[in-house]
Design a protein around this motif. Structure first.
Motif, short mmCIF file in Angstrom:
data_model
loop_
_atom_site.label_atom_id
_atom_site.label_comp_id
_atom_site.label_asym_id
_atom_site.label_seq_id
_atom_site.Cartn_x
_atom_site.Cartn_y
_atom_site.Cartn_z
N ILE A 19 -7.63 -5.69 17.08
CA ILE A 19 -7.14 -6.33 15.86
C ILE A 19 -7.65 -5.56 14.65
CG2 ILE A 19 -7.20 -8.43 14.46
CD1 ILE A 19 -7.35 -10.00 17.08
N HIS A 20 -6.75 -5.25 13.73
CA HIS A 20 -7.06 -4.52 12.51
C HIS A 20 -6.84 -5.44 11.31
CE1 HIS A 20 -7.04 -0.56 14.53
NE2 HIS A 20 -6.18 -1.16 15.33
N GLU A 21 -7.71 -5.34 10.35
CA GLU A 21 -7.56 -6.07 9.10
C GLU A 21 -7.02 -5.10 8.06
OE1 GLU A 21 -10.10 -8.80 5.95
OE2 GLU A 21 -11.17 -7.64 7.47
N LEU A 22 -5.82 -5.36 7.58
CA LEU A 22 -5.20 -4.52 6.57
C LEU A 22 -5.46 -5.16 5.21
CD1 LEU A 22 -1.83 -3.75 8.38
CD2 LEU A 22 -4.03 -2.58 8.58
N GLU A 23 -6.33 -4.52 4.43
CA GLU A 23 -6.75 -5.08 3.15
C GLU A 23 -6.07 -4.43 1.95
OE1 GLU A 23 -11.26 -6.36 3.57
OE2 GLU A 23 -10.98 -4.21 3.92
N ASP A 26 -3.55 1.51 1.39
CA ASP A 26 -4.07 2.63 2.19
C ASP A 26 -4.27 2.22 3.65
OD1 ASP A 26 -4.07 4.32 0.00
OD2 ASP A 26 -6.16 3.88 -0.51
N ASP A 27 -4.82 1.02 3.88
CA ASP A 27 -4.97 0.52 5.25
C ASP A 27 -3.61 0.39 5.92
OD1 ASP A 27 -7.69 0.27 4.75
OD2 ASP A 27 -7.65 -1.92 4.56
N ALA A 28 -2.66 -0.17 5.19
CA ALA A 28 -1.31 -0.39 5.74
C ALA A 28 -0.65 0.94 6.10
CB ALA A 28 -0.46 -1.16 4.75
N LEU A 29 -0.72 1.92 5.21
CA LEU A 29 -0.10 3.22 5.48
C LEU A 29 -0.76 3.93 6.65
CD1 LEU A 29 0.66 4.46 1.87
CD2 LEU A 29 2.33 3.98 3.67
N ALA A 30 -2.08 3.81 6.78
CA ALA A 30 -2.78 4.42 7.91
C ALA A 30 -2.34 3.76 9.23
CB ALA A 30 -4.29 4.31 7.73
N PHE A 31 -2.23 2.44 9.22
CA PHE A 31 -1.79 1.72 10.42
C PHE A 31 -0.35 2.10 10.76
CE2 PHE A 31 0.16 -1.84 12.64
CZ PHE A 31 -0.73 -2.01 13.69
N GLN A 45 10.65 1.03 8.93
CA GLN A 45 10.98 1.95 7.83
C GLN A 45 10.93 1.23 6.49
OE1 GLN A 45 11.26 5.16 8.11
NE2 GLN A 45 11.19 5.19 10.33
N SER A 46 11.39 0.01 6.47
CA SER A 46 11.37 -0.79 5.25
C SER A 46 9.94 -1.04 4.78
CB SER A 46 12.06 -2.11 5.54
OG SER A 46 12.69 -2.61 4.43
N ALA A 47 9.05 -1.40 5.69
CA ALA A 47 7.65 -1.65 5.36
C ALA A 47 6.98 -0.36 4.89
CB ALA A 47 6.91 -2.23 6.56
N PHE A 48 7.25 0.74 5.56
CA PHE A 48 6.65 2.03 5.20
C PHE A 48 7.10 2.47 3.80
CE2 PHE A 48 6.25 6.67 5.31
CZ PHE A 48 4.94 6.79 5.73
N ARG A 49 8.40 2.35 3.55
CA ARG A 49 8.92 2.73 2.22
C ARG A 49 8.37 1.83 1.12
NH1 ARG A 49 13.87 3.21 4.99
NH2 ARG A 49 14.53 1.25 4.06
N ALA A 50 8.20 0.54 1.43
CA ALA A 50 7.65 -0.39 0.44
C ALA A 50 6.21 -0.02 0.09
CB ALA A 50 7.72 -1.82 0.98
N CYS A 51 5.42 0.33 1.09
CA CYS A 51 4.03 0.74 0.84
C CYS A 51 3.98 2.03 0.02
CB CYS A 51 3.28 0.91 2.15
SG CYS A 51 2.97 -0.64 3.01
N GLN A 52 4.85 2.95 0.33
CA GLN A 52 4.90 4.19 -0.46
C GLN A 52 5.33 3.91 -1.90
OE1 GLN A 52 7.51 6.61 2.01
NE2 GLN A 52 5.76 7.91 2.56
N ALA A 53 6.26 2.99 -2.08
CA ALA A 53 6.74 2.65 -3.42
C ALA A 53 5.63 2.04 -4.28
CB ALA A 53 7.93 1.70 -3.33
#
Length: 101
Positions: A19-23, A26-31, A45-53
């Protein structure tokens, strides 16, 4: 670099059942970068693009958190936040070490 921390962490499980805690973003993009390519669909792809945005300041942090939450739920890796129980919160039972009044 600006820190983009979520107001509430998202807990996810990886393919090794850890289990990973995404805080933060940066945590989200690494995961997401470690996510298996064979399992990267349109919701990923939608989640990845949203984090980059968010990093590029084109999207509010809540939008990326929502996209990440939806991805985790659809992938079946979303975990509930762990509950911490402090010792003072436990009510002793009579006959089990509790103090009788």
């Amino acid at each position: 670099m600006k820190v983009h921390a979520f107001d509430r962490s998202i807990f996810v499980r990886d393919d090794k059942k850890l289990i990973h805690e995404l805080e933060s973003i940066d945590d989200a993009l690494a995961f997401l970068a470690a996510w298996p390519e064979s399992r990267r669909g349109p919701i990923y792809q939608s989640a990845f693009r949203a984090c980059q945005a968010v990093r590029e300041e084109r999207l509010h942090l809540d939008g990326a958190r929502n996209a990440l939450h939806c991805f985790a739920r659809s992938a079946g890796i979303l975990e509930q936040a762990p509950v911490s129980i402090e010792p003072w919160m436990i009510v002793p039972r009579n006959g089990r070490g509790g103090i009788l009044a």
